[in-house]
Design a protein around this motif. Structure first.
Motif, short mmCIF file in Angstrom:
data_model
loop_
_atom_site.label_atom_id
_atom_site.label_comp_id
_atom_site.label_asym_id
_atom_site.label_seq_id
_atom_site.Cartn_x
_atom_site.Cartn_y
_atom_site.Cartn_z
N LEU A 1 81.18 78.72 84.75
CA LEU A 1 80.31 78.28 83.25
C LEU A 1 79.00 78.70 84.19
O LEU A 1 78.39 78.71 82.80
CB LEU A 1 80.84 77.12 83.02
CG LEU A 1 82.23 76.97 82.46
CD1 LEU A 1 82.38 75.58 81.85
CD2 LEU A 1 83.26 77.97 81.78
N VAL B 1 85.45 82.87 82.54
CA VAL B 1 85.07 81.95 81.83
C VAL B 1 86.45 81.09 82.16
O VAL B 1 86.97 79.84 81.78
CB VAL B 1 84.33 81.55 80.65
CG1 VAL B 1 85.20 81.17 79.54
CG2 VAL B 1 83.96 82.02 80.26
N ASP C 1 80.40 79.87 79.20
CA ASP C 1 80.61 80.26 77.96
C ASP C 1 80.61 80.21 76.89
O ASP C 1 80.57 80.26 75.97
CB ASP C 1 81.95 78.09 78.00
CG ASP C 1 80.94 77.17 78.27
OD1 ASP C 1 79.31 77.61 78.29
OD2 ASP C 1 81.47 76.19 77.92
#
Length: 83
Positions: free
Chosen positions: A69, A64, A36
């Motif tokens: 992540l 994402v 992210d």
């Protein structure tokens, strides 16, 4: 190379470590930093400079969006749940 299925994330990481002497490969690094965070950086660079090379990779956006992540969620380019 990963999106085009020329090599796996493990193969690319190994090539960069062995061939270039890096301490970790690009996908290992992305998982540590956070996908992210990397996506946010790429989006900002692309917005600022409008260079095609700065456009976020579709695979990164997909991961994402799926909630993968990196190490902080237990899954990114690799699965860290069992580690």
């Amino acid at each position: 190379m990963l999106e085009a299925h020329y090599a796996t994330a493990d193969d690319i990481d190994a090539a960069m470590k062995v061939g270039c002497g890096y301490p970790m490969g690009p996908f290992e690094l992305l998982d540590v930093v956070g996908l992210d965070v990397s996506l946010a950086i790429e989006r900002e660079l692309y917005t600022e400079f409008r260079e095609p090379g700065f456009a976020p990779a579709p695979l990164l956006e997909h991961l994402v969006t799926a909630g993968y992540l990196g190490r902080k969620t237990g899954r990114g380019f690799r699965d860290y749940a069992g580690r």
